[in-house]
Scaffold this active site. Structure first.
Site, short mmCIF file in Angstrom:
data_model
loop_
_atom_site.label_atom_id
_atom_site.label_comp_id
_atom_site.label_asym_id
_atom_site.label_seq_id
_atom_site.Cartn_x
_atom_site.Cartn_y
_atom_site.Cartn_z
N TYR A 191 32.15 45.63 53.67
CA TYR A 191 31.95 46.18 52.32
C TYR A 191 32.06 47.70 52.31
O TYR A 191 32.52 48.29 51.34
CB TYR A 191 30.63 45.69 51.71
CG TYR A 191 30.83 44.37 51.02
CD1 TYR A 191 31.33 44.31 49.72
CD2 TYR A 191 30.58 43.18 51.68
CE1 TYR A 191 31.56 43.10 49.10
CE2 TYR A 191 30.81 41.97 51.06
CZ TYR A 191 31.30 41.94 49.77
OH TYR A 191 31.54 40.74 49.15
N GLN A 221 35.70 41.91 36.10
CA GLN A 221 35.26 41.23 37.31
C GLN A 221 35.40 42.18 38.50
O GLN A 221 35.06 41.82 39.62
CB GLN A 221 36.11 39.98 37.56
CG GLN A 221 35.97 38.96 36.44
CD GLN A 221 37.06 37.90 36.52
OE1 GLN A 221 36.87 36.85 37.10
NE2 GLN A 221 38.21 38.19 35.95
N ASN A 222 35.93 43.37 38.24
CA ASN A 222 36.18 44.31 39.34
C ASN A 222 34.92 45.07 39.68
O ASN A 222 34.11 45.40 38.82
CB ASN A 222 37.30 45.29 38.96
CG ASN A 222 38.61 44.56 38.73
OD1 ASN A 222 38.75 43.41 39.14
ND2 ASN A 222 39.55 45.20 38.08
N VAL A 223 34.80 45.39 40.96
CA VAL A 223 33.59 46.06 41.45
C VAL A 223 33.89 47.51 41.84
O VAL A 223 33.04 48.20 42.37
CB VAL A 223 32.99 45.28 42.66
CG1 VAL A 223 32.51 43.90 42.22
CG2 VAL A 223 33.98 45.16 43.82
N ASP A 224 35.13 47.96 41.56
CA ASP A 224 35.60 49.24 42.12
C ASP A 224 35.24 50.46 41.28
O ASP A 224 35.45 51.59 41.70
CB ASP A 224 37.12 49.18 42.33
CG ASP A 224 37.89 48.77 41.08
OD1 ASP A 224 37.49 49.16 39.96
OD2 ASP A 224 38.91 48.07 41.23
N HIS A 273 30.55 41.22 38.02
CA HIS A 273 30.30 40.97 39.45
C HIS A 273 29.66 42.18 40.13
O HIS A 273 29.75 42.30 41.36
CB HIS A 273 31.61 40.57 40.14
CG HIS A 273 32.12 39.22 39.68
ND1 HIS A 273 33.39 38.76 39.91
CD2 HIS A 273 31.49 38.24 38.97
CE1 HIS A 273 33.53 37.55 39.39
NE2 HIS A 273 32.40 37.22 38.80
N GLY A 316 45.30 40.81 34.33
CA GLY A 316 45.26 40.90 35.79
C GLY A 316 44.18 40.06 36.43
O GLY A 316 43.59 40.46 37.43
P1 OAD Z 1 42.55 37.32 41.82
O1 OAD Z 1 42.91 37.91 43.14
O2 OAD Z 1 42.13 35.89 41.74
O3 OAD Z 1 43.77 37.44 40.81
C1 OAD Z 1 44.46 38.65 40.59
C2 OAD Z 1 45.47 38.38 39.50
O4 OAD Z 1 46.12 39.61 39.25
C3 OAD Z 1 46.56 37.36 39.88
O5 OAD Z 1 46.70 36.45 38.81
C4 OAD Z 1 47.82 38.23 40.04
O6 OAD Z 1 48.98 37.54 39.59
C5 OAD Z 1 47.52 39.37 39.10
N1 OAD Z 1 48.17 40.65 39.42
C6 OAD Z 1 48.43 41.19 40.63
N2 OAD Z 1 48.97 42.41 40.51
C7 OAD Z 1 49.06 42.65 39.18
C8 OAD Z 1 49.52 43.76 38.38
N3 OAD Z 1 50.00 44.86 38.94
N4 OAD Z 1 49.44 43.65 37.03
C9 OAD Z 1 48.95 42.51 36.45
N5 OAD Z 1 48.51 41.46 37.13
C10 OAD Z 1 48.56 41.52 38.47
O7 OAD Z 1 41.46 38.27 41.18
P2 OAD Z 1 40.43 38.01 40.00
O8 OAD Z 1 41.00 37.13 38.96
O9 OAD Z 1 39.88 39.33 39.64
O10 OAD Z 1 34.73 37.04 42.63
O11 OAD Z 1 39.33 37.21 40.79
C11 OAD Z 1 38.18 36.87 40.10
C12 OAD Z 1 37.06 36.80 41.05
O12 OAD Z 1 37.41 35.93 42.12
C13 OAD Z 1 36.71 38.10 41.76
O13 OAD Z 1 35.88 38.92 40.99
C14 OAD Z 1 36.03 37.60 42.99
C15 OAD Z 1 37.00 36.50 43.35
O14 OAD Z 1 36.55 35.48 44.08
C16 OAD Z 1 33.66 37.42 43.33
O15 OAD Z 1 33.68 38.25 44.21
C17 OAD Z 1 32.39 36.73 42.91
#
Ligand code: OAD
Length: 254
Positions: free
Chosen positions: A68, A106-109, A124, A192
């Site tokens: 982390y 959902q981003n932690v950044d 998150h 995203g």
């Molecule tokens: P994911 O990694 O599941 O999905 C990222 C999405 O972003 C995918 O659908 C990609 O196609 C899309 N993507 C990538 N680059 C992109 C760009 N430049 N522009 C637009 N879209 C793009 O991430 P999350 O959906 O955020 O949970 O994941 C949700 C949660 O799942 C996270 O918060 C985390 C994870 O498990 C926890 O940590 C509890």
């Protein structure tokens, strides 16, 4: 026939309450890897889903803390990209007209904060602040990198990132605020995110039930692509600035 981006911009220009939910894709163009990307370098042989649990921290706090801290340092080194900046502008445009904008992430950044978004609901948590395992006291100003792994807390516990791990409960206040916003919005943007992790994945259904226009901006198709009113495929850092610009040009023309 107008293209989908122009039609969505017209809807955005007349919306009264916009909800946007963002996921890791929004930060991909700031070089923060998405969750479903393979882990890099030293960490390539680790599985994110196995590190991001309270059980992993209890069993091996040093490894989880180091991982982390590695990600925390990457987040602090990164810069907000045009997608984050466009969402901050969208907030300013709407709130300056006494309209409502709710950003769920959902981003932690914390890149939305650094781009100028004033009150993102961090579903998150965040990776920048860490907290004591005993007292929950938050430490917002830890050095970069954190000097010890695991880092002891003054109360005799350990410091852990202030994120929500798999198997942990999301902040009730954050979830209630998100539901309230989705129930009252007239335009919902999913940006995203792979749209698979609940409760975030359910927000769009609530918005749709409330009669909102729904739209997705994603580099790739997702499980909700066929269900939304507008699916714009591409990088959020390209599409969001164009969408916000077109919406507010539109507003000026009305
Ligand atoms: P994911 O990694 O599941 O999905 C990222 C999405 O972003 C995918 O659908 C990609 O196609 C899309 N993507 C990538 N680059 C992109 C760009 N430049 N522009 C637009 N879209 C793009 O991430 P999350 O959906 O955020 O949970 O994941 C949700 C949660 O799942 C996270 O918060 C985390 C994870 O498990 C926890 O940590 C509890």
């Amino acid at each position: 026939m107008p293209d989908p981006l122009s039609t969505l911009a017209t809807r955005l220009a007349s919306a009264r309450h916009v909800v946007a939910i963002t996921g890791a894709g929004v930060s991909a163009e700031s070089n923060i890897p998405t969750y479903r990307d393979k882990m890099e370098g030293l960490w390539a042989s680790f599985d994110f889903q196995k590190l991001a649990t309270p059980e992993a921290f209890a069993a091996d706090p040093e490894t989880v803390s180091r991982w982390y801290d590695f990600r925390r340092t990457k987040c602090l080194d990164a810069q907000p990209n045009p997608g984050h900046i466009a969402l901050a502008r969208l907030e300013r445009e709407l709130t300056s007209r006494s309209l409502r904008f709710t950003l769920l992430t959902q981003n932690v950044d914390r890149l939305h904060h650094r781009a100028g978004s004033t009150n993102p609901i961090e579903l998150h948590g965040n990776i920048i602040h860490w907290r004591c395992t005993k007292t929950n006291t938050r430490y917002p100003d830890l050095p970069v990198p954190i000097p010890r792994h695991p880092m002891p807390s003054p109360a005799g516990g350990l410091l852990r990132p202030d994120v929500v791990w798999f198997g942990e409960t999301l902040s009730e206040a954050a979830v209630l605020a998100a539901y309230e916003a989705c129930e009252h919005c007239d335009l919902f943007l999913s940006i995203g995110t792979s749209a698979v992790v609940y409760p975030a994945a359910g927000f769009i259904q609530i918005a749709r039930k409330a009669g909102a226009t729904t739209a997705e901006i994603n580099r790739d198709p997702t499980p909700i692509s066929d269900a939304v009113d507008f699916s714009l495929q591409g990088n959020s850092g390209d599409i969001l600035p164009k969408l916000v610009e077109a919406a507010f040009d539109e507003a000026l023309r009305r």
